[in-house]
Design an enzyme around this catalytic site. Structure first.
Site, PDB file in Angstrom:
ATOM      1  N   CYS A   1      20.699  16.808 -15.395  1.00 50.66           N
ATOM      2  CA  CYS A   1      19.658  17.846 -15.415  1.00 50.66           C
ATOM      3  C   CYS A   1      18.405  17.402 -16.181  1.00 50.66           C
ATOM      4  CB  CYS A   1      20.186  19.138 -16.038  1.00 50.66           C
ATOM      5  SG  CYS A   1      21.389  19.954 -15.005  1.00 50.66           S
TER       6      CYS A   1
ATOM      7  N   LYS B   1      36.070  30.785  -3.995  1.00 50.72           N
ATOM      8  CA  LYS B   1      35.654  31.613  -2.852  1.00 50.72           C
ATOM      9  C   LYS B   1      36.531  31.318  -1.627  1.00 50.72           C
ATOM     10  CE  LYS B   1      30.720  31.849  -4.072  1.00 50.72           C
ATOM     11  NZ  LYS B   1      29.361  31.524  -3.629  1.00 50.72           N
TER      12      LYS B   1
ATOM     13  N   LYS C   1      30.986  26.030 -12.172  1.00 46.36           N
ATOM     14  CA  LYS C   1      30.037  25.209 -11.435  1.00 46.36           C
ATOM     15  C   LYS C   1      30.428  25.173  -9.956  1.00 46.36           C
ATOM     16  CE  LYS C   1      27.943  22.347 -14.098  1.00 46.36           C
ATOM     17  NZ  LYS C   1      27.591  20.985 -14.459  1.00 46.36           N
ATOM     18  N   ALA C   2      29.540  24.565  -9.148  1.00 45.79           N
ATOM     19  CA  ALA C   2      29.666  24.677  -7.678  1.00 45.79           C
ATOM     20  C   ALA C   2      31.056  24.341  -7.116  1.00 45.79           C
ATOM     21  CB  ALA C   2      28.597  23.828  -7.008  1.00 45.79           C
TER      22      ALA C   2
ATOM     23  N   GLN D   1      21.282  21.764   0.385  1.00 45.55           N
ATOM     24  CA  GLN D   1      20.985  21.064  -0.869  1.00 45.55           C
ATOM     25  C   GLN D   1      22.106  20.043  -1.130  1.00 45.55           C
ATOM     26  OE1 GLN D   1      21.649  24.298  -0.440  1.00 45.55           O
ATOM     27  NE2 GLN D   1      22.404  25.339  -2.248  1.00 45.55           N
ATOM     28  N   THR D   2      21.756  18.917  -1.717  1.00 48.06           N
ATOM     29  CA  THR D   2      22.740  17.819  -1.860  1.00 48.06           C
ATOM     30  C   THR D   2      23.075  17.528  -3.328  1.00 48.06           C
ATOM     31  OG1 THR D   2      20.875  16.298  -1.773  1.00 48.06           O
ATOM     32  CG2 THR D   2      22.135  16.609   0.263  1.00 48.06           C
TER      33      THR D   2
ATOM     34  N   TYR E   1      17.825  23.797 -20.389  1.00 47.83           N
ATOM     35  CA  TYR E   1      19.065  23.030 -20.596  1.00 47.83           C
ATOM     36  C   TYR E   1      18.761  21.526 -20.572  1.00 47.83           C
ATOM     37  CZ  TYR E   1      23.716  21.179 -19.333  1.00 47.83           C
ATOM     38  OH  TYR E   1      24.891  20.457 -19.265  1.00 47.83           O
TER      39      TYR E   1
HETATM   40  P1  NAD Z   1      32.523  23.606 -21.125  1.00 49.16           P
HETATM   41  O1  NAD Z   1      31.647  24.807 -21.169  1.00 49.16           O
HETATM   42  O2  NAD Z   1      33.826  23.728 -20.427  1.00 49.16           O
HETATM   43  O3  NAD Z   1      32.776  23.042 -22.591  1.00 49.16           O
HETATM   44  C1  NAD Z   1      31.836  23.181 -23.624  1.00 49.16           C
HETATM   45  C2  NAD Z   1      32.575  23.742 -24.823  1.00 49.16           C
HETATM   46  O4  NAD Z   1      31.654  23.856 -25.933  1.00 49.16           O
HETATM   47  C3  NAD Z   1      33.138  25.153 -24.575  1.00 49.16           C
HETATM   48  O5  NAD Z   1      34.537  25.155 -24.735  1.00 49.16           O
HETATM   49  C4  NAD Z   1      32.437  26.011 -25.614  1.00 49.16           C
HETATM   50  O6  NAD Z   1      33.256  27.032 -26.160  1.00 49.16           O
HETATM   51  C5  NAD Z   1      32.056  24.993 -26.675  1.00 49.16           C
HETATM   52  N1  NAD Z   1      30.970  25.519 -27.519  1.00 49.16           N
HETATM   53  C6  NAD Z   1      29.873  26.211 -27.116  1.00 49.16           C
HETATM   54  N2  NAD Z   1      29.165  26.598 -28.190  1.00 49.16           N
HETATM   55  C7  NAD Z   1      29.840  26.147 -29.292  1.00 49.16           C
HETATM   56  C8  NAD Z   1      29.615  26.276 -30.682  1.00 49.16           C
HETATM   57  N3  NAD Z   1      28.556  26.947 -31.158  1.00 49.16           N
HETATM   58  N4  NAD Z   1      30.498  25.713 -31.525  1.00 49.16           N
HETATM   59  C9  NAD Z   1      31.593  25.043 -31.072  1.00 49.16           C
HETATM   60  N5  NAD Z   1      31.859  24.902 -29.739  1.00 49.16           N
HETATM   61  C10 NAD Z   1      30.989  25.459 -28.875  1.00 49.16           C
HETATM   62  O7  NAD Z   1      31.637  22.442 -20.465  1.00 49.16           O
HETATM   63  P2  NAD Z   1      32.059  20.997 -19.948  1.00 49.16           P
HETATM   64  O8  NAD Z   1      31.872  20.982 -18.485  1.00 49.16           O
HETATM   65  O9  NAD Z   1      33.362  20.600 -20.530  1.00 49.16           O
HETATM   66  O10 NAD Z   1      30.885  20.117 -20.583  1.00 49.16           O
HETATM   67  C11 NAD Z   1      31.047  19.301 -21.734  1.00 49.16           C
HETATM   68  C12 NAD Z   1      29.712  18.620 -22.045  1.00 49.16           C
HETATM   69  O11 NAD Z   1      29.266  17.865 -20.906  1.00 49.16           O
HETATM   70  C13 NAD Z   1      28.588  19.603 -22.373  1.00 49.16           C
HETATM   71  O12 NAD Z   1      27.759  19.052 -23.356  1.00 49.16           O
HETATM   72  C14 NAD Z   1      27.828  19.700 -21.067  1.00 49.16           C
HETATM   73  O13 NAD Z   1      26.484  20.080 -21.259  1.00 49.16           O
HETATM   74  C15 NAD Z   1      27.960  18.282 -20.541  1.00 49.16           C
HETATM   75  N6  NAD Z   1      27.809  18.194 -19.069  1.00 49.16           N
HETATM   76  C16 NAD Z   1      28.795  18.670 -18.249  1.00 49.16           C
HETATM   77  C17 NAD Z   1      28.626  18.555 -16.875  1.00 49.16           C
HETATM   78  C18 NAD Z   1      29.686  19.028 -15.890  1.00 49.16           C
HETATM   79  O14 NAD Z   1      29.535  18.788 -14.692  1.00 49.16           O
HETATM   80  N7  NAD Z   1      30.759  19.687 -16.339  1.00 49.16           N
HETATM   81  C19 NAD Z   1      27.467  17.990 -16.337  1.00 49.16           C
HETATM   82  C20 NAD Z   1      26.502  17.540 -17.228  1.00 49.16           C
HETATM   83  C21 NAD Z   1      26.683  17.627 -18.578  1.00 49.16           C
END
Ligand code: NAD
Length: 336
Positions: free
Chosen positions: A120, A200, A192-193, A220-221, A149
């Site tokens: 992103c 769904k 997420k998607a 969208q891809t 974000y």
């Molecule tokens: P997720 O939401 O499942 O996990 C994030 C965790 O952070 C959650 O369990 C949440 O409770 C915890 N959290 C939020 N605020 C907090 C706080 N104040 N103190 C302590 N913990 C807190 O998301 P994910 O998919 O496991 O993503 C993990 C990381 O990877 C994130 O930084 C996310 O931005 C990044 N990311 C994920 C994707 C994806 O496709 N899943 C893509 C790009 C980036």
């Protein structure tokens, strides 16, 4: 491993964090998990799990005590619907989490620190066409992410670079491209998607309606990377000596309509897609994995179809259990 290295995983109650804890335990590390919540779908494998709010400085100091390495995954995040509707909240919460976690890591003498960034961060104007050119790491600048974000992720990437240059912490930065798999959020607005699509389609199958709604025209891809490849990539990057941001994703691009068709095929139904208005994010996005291959001598290898088979099976089971619980609640209510 002679002496067990002690590591911290933040966001260990979340999707990627909970899988990463399991992977690191299998590799022989001592692991502390920290999150606002315990993992929702299974017990944690961490040696120690602390419920802490990492927006707070004192919590970050507590979380990073007595460990040598930090995998920083905690973030306030969700799918497109959530990200496009909570800019201020996301910018505020994630800035506090990342500023405090990294500074506390420095205070506690952490040697290695892996930060989880995102695709992103890439400029919106490079992602306006569904048939998009895959994004290379150097495409990040001049910066123009679509959402708050992405801006916050970009600032935290820069923060990591300066903490490495100024304080000698070995920082690593990974840019994920759409990670999916079992035991992730699949309902409630933050999914997420791929998870939303599996839910769904499972609902459409179980209700016999065989129809789902898709946001936009579905052309969208995106590329999608399975969770097992993701945790292996994280680990390989942490152990490497590469300190610049690195893409981690698949480079096979599919449309959202194609994603739905693959899942419908796995579910064994013929699907009717109804296209409605809704947040779609950028028009096209794909990962250029040239640098990933060069740096790690490795790239994700689990196919979208294989990853989705396991993911769909798990989500269909959740949908089925949920429906049974609803019926049970109704029966109990009527009996009272
Ligand atoms: P997720 O939401 O499942 O996990 C994030 C965790 O952070 C959650 O369990 C949440 O409770 C915890 N959290 C939020 N605020 C907090 C706080 N104040 N103190 C302590 N913990 C807190 O998301 P994910 O998919 O496991 O993503 C993990 C990381 O990877 C994130 O930084 C996310 O931005 C990044 N990311 C994920 C994707 C994806 O496709 N899943 C893509 C790009 C980036």
């Amino acid at each position: 491993m002679d002496k067990q290295t002690r590591v911290l995983v933040t966001g260990a109650g979340g999707f990627i964090g909970s899988h990463l804890v399991t992977y690191l335990k299998e590799k022989g590390f001592w692991v502390r998990g920290v999150d606002l919540k315990y993992p929702e779908f299974s017990e944690t494998d961490a040696d120690e799990f602390e419920i802490l709010d990492l927006r707070r400085w004192d919590s970050c100091l507590q979380a990073t005590r007595g460990v040598e390495e930090v995998y920083a995954l905690a973030a306030d995040m969700g799918g497109m619907g959530f990200i496009s509707a909570h800019h201020a909240q996301i910018l505020y919460n994630n800035s506090l989490i990342n500023l405090h976690t990294l500074e506390a890591a420095k205070t506690n003498g952490i040697k290695r620190y892996l930060y989880t960034s995102s695709a992103c961060i890439y400029p919106e104007h490079l992602q306006e066409d569904a048939n998009v050119k895959p994004l290379r790491e150097e495409d990040a600048y001049p910066a123009q992410p679509q959402d708050a974000y992405g801006w916050e992720k970009l600032v935290s990437e820069i923060l990591c670079m300066h903490y490495r240059n100024d304080y000698g912490i070995e920082t690593r930065t990974v840019r994920f491209h759409n990670i999916f798999g079992e035991k992730g959020t699949w309902e409630g607005g933050r999914e997420k998607a791929p998870a939303a699509m599996c839910r769904k389609i499972a609902e459409a199958k179980l209700s016999g309606k065989n129809e789902i709604e898709i946001w936009g025209d579905g052309e969208q891809t995106r590329s999608f990377c399975y969770i097992d490849d993701c945790v292996e990539g994280i680990y390989r990057l942490m152990r490497s000596d590469f300190h610049e941001p690195l893409n981690l994703g698949q480079d096979r691009m599919v449309t959202i309509n194609q994603l739905a068709d693959i899942i419908a095929d796995i579910a064994g139904i013929t699907l009717n897609k109804k296209h409605i208005d809704g947040p779609q994010g950028v028009r096209g996005r794909n990962s250029d994995n040239t640098k990933l291959r060069e740096v790690l001598g490795w790239e994700p290898r689990i196919s979208l179809e294989d990853g989705l088979k396991d993911t769909y099976a798990w989500i269909e089971e959740q949908v089925r259990l949920n429906a049974e619980n609803q019926i049970q609640k109704k029966t109990n209510f009527q009996a009272v």
